[in-house]
Design an enzyme around this catalytic site. Structure first.
Site, PDB file in Angstrom:
ATOM      1  N   ASP A 125     -80.673  85.350   5.093  1.00  0.00           N
ATOM      2  CA  ASP A 125     -79.556  86.182   5.800  1.00  0.00           C
ATOM      3  C   ASP A 125     -78.157  85.707   5.497  1.00  0.00           C
ATOM      4  O   ASP A 125     -77.251  86.560   5.517  1.00  0.00           O
ATOM      5  CB  ASP A 125     -79.791  85.797   7.280  1.00  0.00           C
ATOM      6  CG  ASP A 125     -80.874  86.577   7.931  1.00  0.00           C
ATOM      7  OD1 ASP A 125     -82.157  86.080   7.720  1.00  0.00           O
ATOM      8  OD2 ASP A 125     -80.684  87.867   8.447  1.00  0.00           O
TER       9      ASP A 125
HETATM   10  O1  MRU Z   1     -84.047  88.888  13.098  1.00  0.00           O
HETATM   11  P1  MRU Z   1     -84.441  89.453  11.647  1.00  0.00           P
HETATM   12  O2  MRU Z   1     -85.767  90.105  12.009  1.00  0.00           O
HETATM   13  O3  MRU Z   1     -83.348  90.415  11.259  1.00  0.00           O
HETATM   14  O4  MRU Z   1     -84.438  88.604  10.626  1.00  0.00           O
HETATM   15  C1  MRU Z   1     -84.808  88.889   9.471  1.00  0.00           C
HETATM   16  C2  MRU Z   1     -85.014  87.787   8.255  1.00  0.00           C
HETATM   17  O5  MRU Z   1     -84.686  86.605   8.670  1.00  0.00           O
HETATM   18  C3  MRU Z   1     -85.220  88.070   6.929  1.00  0.00           C
HETATM   19  O6  MRU Z   1     -86.025  86.898   6.305  1.00  0.00           O
HETATM   20  C4  MRU Z   1     -84.193  88.331   6.056  1.00  0.00           C
HETATM   21  O7  MRU Z   1     -83.205  89.221   6.858  1.00  0.00           O
HETATM   22  C5  MRU Z   1     -84.286  88.796   4.719  1.00  0.00           C
HETATM   23  S1  MRU Z   1     -84.774  90.503   4.724  1.00  0.00           S
HETATM   24  C6  MRU Z   1     -84.911  91.039   3.143  1.00  0.00           C
END
Ligand code: MRU
Length: 376
Positions: free
Chosen positions: A254
């Site tokens: 993220d």
């Molecule tokens: O809370 P989320 O479902 O948005 O978290 C998603 C993640 O942590 C993923 O691993 C990250 O965003 C990478 S998506 C290509």
């Protein structure tokens, strides 16, 4: 499309029309919802109907594209200043939806810069509208190609370090077509390994508390006919001990700080620790838009806290008749800590795979130099 290119479509877009796959009800129901304006976009991101760092940024940008398109057609803007003000204010508002994934902030900054530059010395608001929409649409197109490059570079890197011609991998959360404009980052690498006949088996964690692994990644793996097995988050170390064919853990990101410290879904950090203990690769796969050079290290990353309800309840469908239901699984009145992400220190990461190539640490160093990588 060939079998290998068949991926789920989380974002459906044509000019003036944006629909997203509601990931709250997957895999039980396939419901596309219309995002008509920035308020809809903000709500879809905040409630996690759409999620995953790249998808969040793209849905935000496109929600504003449909909004400004429709408002312009309805004659709401007569001057350049009016459009510029609306676009900039909307981008600021969209940034308040979720704090951790930097892709949203990166997209907003790039779009805002473009609008401000374009609007200098012009009198026609149509030019600003068209420029904004074109740039937002390009983000959707670029993301798929970036993911395909990540898949290619990642599979190549892993196999260069593998102990056998076929390997198994473990992944966490959902990083596939549902989390991006299509294909996926860490899941894109798994797709490439599979397509190259280098994948023995994929394991995915359940990813409590929101179950992106069991609901979404498992769904994508089944959909793509990739041999796969679901495990609970607390089974990862036992899996690595018992299955030496698991030679890599691949995850998304993220936000990657300038030194390589990486914020990703809660539970990633403990997977990196177990990868190190078992002497296997720990790979972060992310587009360069996930790299935040303004954040020196992981301590400065803001970690989103999610509502307690997401931890003390489980949603799904009733086994007997498939009726959607939600049940409480924890003792009432128990305190809850529910951080959505954690930070994995760079020292535990073997390589960071981007669409521009693979970043590794210099011999003997504990941190990555993401600044040099991006600037070269
Ligand atoms: O809370 P989320 O479902 O948005 O978290 C998603 C993640 O942590 C993923 O691993 C990250 O965003 C990478 S998506 C290509």
């Amino acid at each position: 499309m060939s079998e290998n290119n068949r991926t789920l479509e989380a974002i459906k877009y044509t000019r003036g029309d944006l629909r997203i796959l509601n990931q709250l009800v997957l895999p039980h129901e396939t419901i596309y919802e219309t995002i008509a304006n920035v308020q809809d976009g903000h709500a879809a991101i905040k409630t996690m109907k759409t999620r995953g760092a790249p998808a969040i940024a793209i849905v935000a940008a496109l929600s504003l594209a449909v909004d400004v398109n429709n408002r312009f057609k309805n004659g709401e803007f007569t001057t350049v200043d009016q459009v510029v003000q609306f676009l900039n204010q909307s981008l600021e508002y969209l940034k308040t939806s979720r704090p951790t994934a930097v892709n949203l902030f990166d997209a907003a900054a790039k779009l805002s810069k473009l609008i401000n530059t374009t609007s200098c010395n012009i009198q026609d608001p149509a030019i600003v509208v068209e420029t904004y929409i074109g740039a937002a649409e390009q983000m959707l197109i670029d993301d798929v190609q970036d993911n395909k490059n990540i898949g290619k570079f990642g599979a190549q890197y892993i196999m260069e370090h593998a102990k056998s011609k076929q390997i198994s991998v473990l992944t966490h959360c959902n990083t596939g077509s549902l989390a991006t404009a299509g294909w996926g980052t860490a899941l894109g690498i798994i797709r490439d390994l599979h397509a190259n006949h280098q994948l023995q088996h994929a394991y995915c964690t359940e990813t409590r508390p929101y179950n992106q692994g069991s609901r979404l990644t498992a769904y994508e793996l089944v959909y793509e006919n990739i041999p796969a097995t679901l495990i609970c988050d607390n089974m990862a170390s036992a899996l690595l001990k018992q299955k030496p064919d698991v030679q890599a853990i691949v995850v998304g990101a993220d936000r990657v700080a300038a030194n390589g410290d990486t914020a990703n879904k809660i539970g990633t950090y403990q997977l990196a620790i177990t990868a190190k203990y078992h002497g296997i690769l720990f790979i972060v796969a992310a587009p360069s838009t996930s790299i935040d050079l303004n954040t020196k290290n992981g301590d400065a990353i803001v970690i989103e806290q999610r509502p307690p309800e997401e931890l003390v309840t489980v949603s799904g469908v009733r086994v007997s008749d498939n009726v959607p239901t939600s049940v409480r699984t924890a003792a009432e009145n128990i305190g809850v800590w529910n951080p959505s992400f954690d930070v994995t220190p760079a020292s535990l990461i073997s390589a960071i795979v981007t669409e521009k190539g693979v970043v590794v640490k210099k011999e003997g160093e504990d941190e990555f130099d993401m600044t040099s990588f991006l600037n070269n």
